[in-house]
Design a protein around this motif. Structure first.
Motif, short mmCIF file in Angstrom:
data_model
loop_
_atom_site.label_atom_id
_atom_site.label_comp_id
_atom_site.label_asym_id
_atom_site.label_seq_id
_atom_site.Cartn_x
_atom_site.Cartn_y
_atom_site.Cartn_z
N ILE A 1 0.84 -1.21 0.00
CA ILE A 1 0.00 0.00 0.00
C ILE A 1 0.87 1.25 0.00
CG2 ILE A 1 -1.65 1.34 1.36
CD1 ILE A 1 -2.81 -1.44 2.25
N LEU A 2 1.92 1.24 0.80
CA LEU A 2 2.84 2.39 0.83
C LEU A 2 3.54 2.55 -0.52
CD1 LEU A 2 4.42 2.03 4.39
CD2 LEU A 2 2.80 3.79 3.59
N LEU B 1 6.26 0.75 -10.12
CA LEU B 1 6.08 0.61 -8.67
C LEU B 1 4.60 0.54 -8.33
CD1 LEU B 1 7.07 0.58 -5.74
CD2 LEU B 1 7.13 3.09 -5.84
N PHE B 2 3.80 1.41 -8.93
CA PHE B 2 2.36 1.43 -8.65
C PHE B 2 1.71 0.10 -9.07
CE2 PHE B 2 -2.05 2.14 -9.79
CZ PHE B 2 -2.53 2.72 -8.63
N VAL B 3 1.94 -0.32 -10.30
CA VAL B 3 1.32 -1.55 -10.80
C VAL B 3 1.83 -2.76 -10.03
CG1 VAL B 3 1.10 -3.08 -12.81
CG2 VAL B 3 0.85 -0.61 -13.09
N GLY B 4 3.13 -2.83 -9.77
CA GLY B 4 3.69 -3.95 -9.02
C GLY B 4 3.15 -4.04 -7.60
N ALA B 5 3.06 -2.90 -6.92
CA ALA B 5 2.52 -2.88 -5.56
C ALA B 5 1.04 -3.28 -5.56
CB ALA B 5 2.71 -1.50 -4.94
N TYR B 6 0.30 -2.85 -6.59
CA TYR B 6 -1.11 -3.24 -6.70
C TYR B 6 -1.24 -4.75 -6.83
CZ TYR B 6 -5.74 -3.97 -8.61
OH TYR B 6 -7.00 -4.44 -8.83
N HIS C 1 -3.03 -7.04 -4.06
CA HIS C 1 -4.21 -7.79 -4.48
C HIS C 1 -4.01 -9.28 -4.21
CE1 HIS C 1 -7.37 -9.40 -7.08
NE2 HIS C 1 -7.90 -8.19 -7.07
N TYR C 2 -2.82 -9.77 -4.50
CA TYR C 2 -2.53 -11.19 -4.25
C TYR C 2 -2.60 -11.52 -2.76
CZ TYR C 2 -0.28 -15.69 -4.16
OH TYR C 2 -0.01 -17.02 -3.95
N LEU C 3 -2.05 -10.63 -1.93
CA LEU C 3 -2.06 -10.88 -0.48
C LEU C 3 -3.48 -10.89 0.08
CD1 LEU C 3 1.01 -8.74 0.58
CD2 LEU C 3 0.85 -11.24 0.56
N LEU C 4 -4.36 -10.09 -0.51
CA LEU C 4 -5.75 -10.02 -0.01
C LEU C 4 -6.66 -11.09 -0.58
CD1 LEU C 4 -6.36 -6.16 -0.01
CD2 LEU C 4 -6.19 -7.66 1.98
N THR C 5 -6.41 -11.51 -1.83
CA THR C 5 -7.36 -12.41 -2.49
C THR C 5 -6.78 -13.74 -2.94
OG1 THR C 5 -6.94 -11.54 -4.70
CG2 THR C 5 -8.60 -10.38 -3.38
N GLY C 6 -5.45 -13.85 -3.00
CA GLY C 6 -4.84 -15.06 -3.53
C GLY C 6 -4.74 -15.06 -5.04
N GLN C 7 -5.19 -13.99 -5.70
CA GLN C 7 -5.10 -13.83 -7.15
C GLN C 7 -4.34 -12.55 -7.46
OE1 GLN C 7 -6.32 -15.76 -9.66
NE2 GLN C 7 -7.06 -17.28 -8.21
N PRO C 8 -3.47 -12.54 -8.49
CA PRO C 8 -2.72 -11.32 -8.78
C PRO C 8 -3.57 -10.18 -9.30
CG PRO C 8 -2.21 -13.04 -10.38
CD PRO C 8 -3.09 -13.66 -9.35
N LEU C 9 -4.73 -10.48 -9.88
CA LEU C 9 -5.64 -9.43 -10.39
C LEU C 9 -7.06 -9.82 -10.12
CD1 LEU C 9 -4.00 -8.74 -13.85
CD2 LEU C 9 -3.67 -7.47 -11.76
#
Length: 127
Positions: free
Chosen positions: A82-83, A110-115, A119-127
């Protein structure tokens, strides 16, 4: 490399580059050019999404169901992601002020990679 992986990585790469081009274009071009780059960036994201899920857009009611990670290290990584997204914006402004497309591209990456990480950490899917 499978077709789906190519869609995912190629789509993310194209989304990153066209995002940087859209921001760069906003400084020197008219809204039509900026709109074209934004459409290209979102279109590339949709291709990457299709590479992950098999669909360009999630069906209503089947989208992400984020869950806060339970482990402290994973939560710390999520906060770092998030940071990273937050820091990308001032880095992009700095790049624009300095006229450096390379730095602007790094900020977009950096923005796209952090997203993707968040997203993966929250949902288990990269997108």
């Amino acid at each position: 490399m499978s077709g789906r992986r190519l869609q995912l990585y190629g789509g993310l790469l194209a989304a990153t580059v066209t995002l940087a081009l859209a921001v760069d274009s906003a400084v020197r071009d008219g809204y039509v050019e900026v709109f074209g780059w934004v459409v290209a960036s979102w279109g590339s994201y949709l291709v990457a999404h299709h590479g992950t899920t098999g669909q360009f857009v999630d069906e209503p009611g089947t989208g992400d169901s984020p869950a806060m990670p339970q482990s402290l290290p994973t939560r710390a990584l999520l906060v770092t992601a998030i940071l990273g997204m937050m820091v990308a914006f001032p880095l992009g402004i700095f790049a624009l002020a300095g006229g450096s497309f390379g730095h602007l591209l790094a900020a977009a990456a950096l923005f796209v990679g952090a997203y993707v990480v968040g997203h993966y950490l929250l949902t288990g899917q990269p997108l």
